[in-house]
Design an enzyme around this catalytic site. Structure first.
Site, PDB file in Angstrom:
ATOM      1  N   ASP A 177      -3.031  -3.349 -32.887  1.00  0.00           N
ATOM      2  CA  ASP A 177      -3.169  -3.266 -31.437  1.00  0.00           C
ATOM      3  C   ASP A 177      -4.060  -2.072 -31.130  1.00  0.00           C
ATOM      4  OD1 ASP A 177      -2.559  -2.669 -28.536  1.00  0.00           O
ATOM      5  OD2 ASP A 177      -1.157  -4.313 -28.813  1.00  0.00           O
ATOM      6  N   CYS A 209      -3.293 -11.045 -28.183  1.00  0.00           N
ATOM      7  CA  CYS A 209      -4.012 -10.078 -27.349  1.00  0.00           C
ATOM      8  C   CYS A 209      -4.722 -10.831 -26.229  1.00  0.00           C
ATOM      9  CB  CYS A 209      -5.000  -9.273 -28.193  1.00  0.00           C
ATOM     10  SG  CYS A 209      -6.107 -10.300 -29.150  1.00  0.00           S
ATOM     11  N   PRO A 210      -5.063 -10.143 -25.150  1.00  0.00           N
ATOM     12  CA  PRO A 210      -5.823 -10.826 -24.096  1.00  0.00           C
ATOM     13  C   PRO A 210      -7.256 -11.053 -24.541  1.00  0.00           C
ATOM     14  CG  PRO A 210      -5.497  -8.511 -23.542  1.00  0.00           C
ATOM     15  CD  PRO A 210      -4.808  -8.733 -24.851  1.00  0.00           C
ATOM     16  N   ASN A 215     -13.457  -8.739 -27.509  1.00  0.00           N
ATOM     17  CA  ASN A 215     -12.855  -9.485 -28.623  1.00  0.00           C
ATOM     18  C   ASN A 215     -13.138 -10.990 -28.602  1.00  0.00           C
ATOM     19  OD1 ASN A 215     -11.092 -10.497 -26.739  1.00  0.00           O
ATOM     20  ND2 ASN A 215      -9.342  -9.272 -27.374  1.00  0.00           N
ATOM     21  N   THR A 236      -2.006 -18.607 -29.541  1.00  0.00           N
ATOM     22  CA  THR A 236      -1.442 -18.929 -28.223  1.00  0.00           C
ATOM     23  C   THR A 236      -2.018 -17.967 -27.180  1.00  0.00           C
ATOM     24  OG1 THR A 236       0.453 -17.476 -28.526  1.00  0.00           O
ATOM     25  CG2 THR A 236       0.773 -19.774 -29.150  1.00  0.00           C
ATOM     26  N   ARG A 238      -5.902 -16.900 -26.119  1.00  0.00           N
ATOM     27  CA  ARG A 238      -6.938 -17.575 -25.349  1.00  0.00           C
ATOM     28  C   ARG A 238      -7.920 -18.194 -26.338  1.00  0.00           C
ATOM     29  NH1 ARG A 238      -4.019 -17.687 -21.704  1.00  0.00           N
ATOM     30  NH2 ARG A 238      -4.242 -16.842 -19.608  1.00  0.00           N
ATOM     31  N   ASP A 262      -2.593 -23.449 -29.243  1.00  0.00           N
ATOM     32  CA  ASP A 262      -2.106 -23.804 -27.909  1.00  0.00           C
ATOM     33  C   ASP A 262      -3.211 -23.642 -26.876  1.00  0.00           C
ATOM     34  OD1 ASP A 262       0.045 -24.586 -26.127  1.00  0.00           O
ATOM     35  OD2 ASP A 262      -0.060 -22.550 -25.333  1.00  0.00           O
ATOM     36  N   GLU A 267     -10.976 -25.748 -23.268  1.00  0.00           N
ATOM     37  CA  GLU A 267      -9.785 -26.490 -22.842  1.00  0.00           C
ATOM     38  C   GLU A 267      -9.861 -26.965 -21.390  1.00  0.00           C
ATOM     39  OE1 GLU A 267      -6.775 -23.391 -23.480  1.00  0.00           O
ATOM     40  OE2 GLU A 267      -6.411 -23.394 -21.322  1.00  0.00           O
ATOM     41  N   HIS A 299      -1.901 -25.849 -24.036  1.00  0.00           N
ATOM     42  CA  HIS A 299      -1.557 -24.653 -23.253  1.00  0.00           C
ATOM     43  C   HIS A 299      -0.147 -24.805 -22.668  1.00  0.00           C
ATOM     44  CE1 HIS A 299      -3.727 -21.082 -21.277  1.00  0.00           C
ATOM     45  NE2 HIS A 299      -2.426 -20.849 -21.242  1.00  0.00           N
TER      46      HIS A 299
END
Ligand code: NAI
Length: 350
Positions: A177, A209-210, A215, A236, A238, A262, A267, A299
């Site tokens: 992180d 992580c977002p 990233n 899961t 993005r 996911d 998407e 999702h």
């Protein structure tokens, strides 16, 4: 009598309406539910609405923000945690953007673990086999997760729950992180490490992580090459955290043993809708769906009763606070670019 608060609600599904209508009994807002996704083609529907409620695949680009502002919108209440679909720079100083930072980290973490278990023990294949009176075990061999190593990327609310569940399985948990929580690591026997070590040592890698400009495509040919042969990748977070073409190459070469997704980078064209009577024109998605060792869910990690209750409550409460208290605890701050206004929530401004 004071005027009722009006909300334009986009990308409505029947379950959204059920949960929001029930929660709205307490608030009494006038909610107009639009099935349309909010984007440049549908933004006219929002004219005259001070409050907009949007979801993950609504496209809140600069053009949409400018038009909404022109037509009287003051608040966009996202009913999601992620906000990568909003042009924060364009909205800064024009429209306030609030979100639901936490609804049920358990919902998402448990779904990530469900993907791991299915892919490992191949229950998605066994389900169809036994219904066809095929009781053979050939091809269903899994591995004990106990004592294997999982790499958790992003140890915020969801990553922490995932790490804790997997510690319960007896897994060694490595974590990365940009803001490590050393107390959490100590209390839960989780070991922070650098990304290269996490890639090299993990049997399973799970992304929590977002998505940020830094990233995009963090999982790519180069990072995949550093991973263990046969690694399982779970996303899961993005879609754009992972370069799908590189993932497919890794699956074809068997470098990647399995993938549970996911989220998918394109998407928006398919997820949440029923295309069962049509051919899919997205060749990349179609290729992904052709692998027996890839499990795609659309999702749905957030999709539990508890999470939907909390999403509805926080969203309607965000709107109430804006109008009645002028207070926005869950405003996304463009200045700190971290999604949490520094003075009000996490204090992690950079
Ligand atoms: P959070 O904000 O509590 O935690 C995110 C963590 O990631 C933070 O500790 C942050 O320091 C860390 N981080 C930021 N950039 C990083 C990077 N480049 N590398 C490693 N770590 C990084 O967020 P939360 O609630 O845990 O959610 C995580 C993400 O999960 C959301 O941003 C969203 O994209 C996704 N999500 C997916 C859902 C689904 O239904 N599939 C539902 C809810 C969230």
């Amino acid at each position: 009598m004071s005027e009722r608060i009006k909300v334009a609600f986009f990308d409505t599904k029947p379950y959204d309406k059920d949960f929001f209508d029930r929660t709205n009994e307490k608030y009494g807002y006038e909610i107009a539910y639009f099935p349309n996704r909010l984007d440049s083609s549908s933004m006219g529907l929002a004219a005259g609405y001070e409050n907009i409620c949007a979801f993950v695949n609504d496209d809140l680009n600069a053009e949409v923000i400018t038009e909404l502002k022109k037509n009287g919108t003051r608040l966009i209440a996202l009913r999601s945690a992620g906000y990568n679909n909003v042009d924060l720079k364009a909205s800064y100083g024009k429209i306030h953007i609030v979100r639901v930072p936490a609804y049920s980290p358990h919902a998402v973490a448990e779904h990530a673990v469900a993907l791991m278990l299915s892919l490992n023990r191949k229950t998605h294949k066994a389900y169809f086999r036994t219904r066809d009176n095929n009781f053979s075990l050939n091809g269903l061999l899994g591995f004990d997760m106990n004592e294997k190593t999982v790499g958790v990327i992003g140890t915020g609310k969801i990553g922490k729950v995932t790490a804790t569940i997997l510690r319960g399985f007896g897994m060694n948990v490595l974590a990365f992180d940009v803001y490590p929580d050393k107390d959490f690591a100590k209390e839960n026997n989780v070991q922070y490490t650098d990304l290269a070590t996490l890639y090299q040592k993990s049997d399973i890698i799970t992304l929590h992580c977002p998505l940020t400009p830094e990233n995009v495509y963090m999982i790519n040919a180069e990072s995949i090459s550093q991973m263990k042969d046969g690694v399982m990748i779970i996303n899961t977070g993005r879609g754009k955290l992972l370069n799908t073409q590189d993932l497919i190459r890794g699956l074809k070469s068997k470098k990647i043993g399995s993938a549970g997704l996911d989220v998918y980078e394109e998407e928006g064209d398919y997820f949440f809708e029923d295309f069962s009577a049509e051919a899919i024109s997205d060749d990349v998605l179609a290729r992904l769906l052709s692998f027996p060792n890839v499990l795609v869910t659309s999702h749905q990690a957030f999709f539990t009763k508890e999470a939907l209750d909390q999403i509805a409550l926080t969203t309607l409460e965000n709107i109430r606070k804006f109008h009645q208290e002028g207070n926005l605890p869950y405003e996304i701050c463009y200045q700190c670019k971290n999604g949490d206004c520094p003075k009000q929530e996490t204090g992690r401004c950079f």
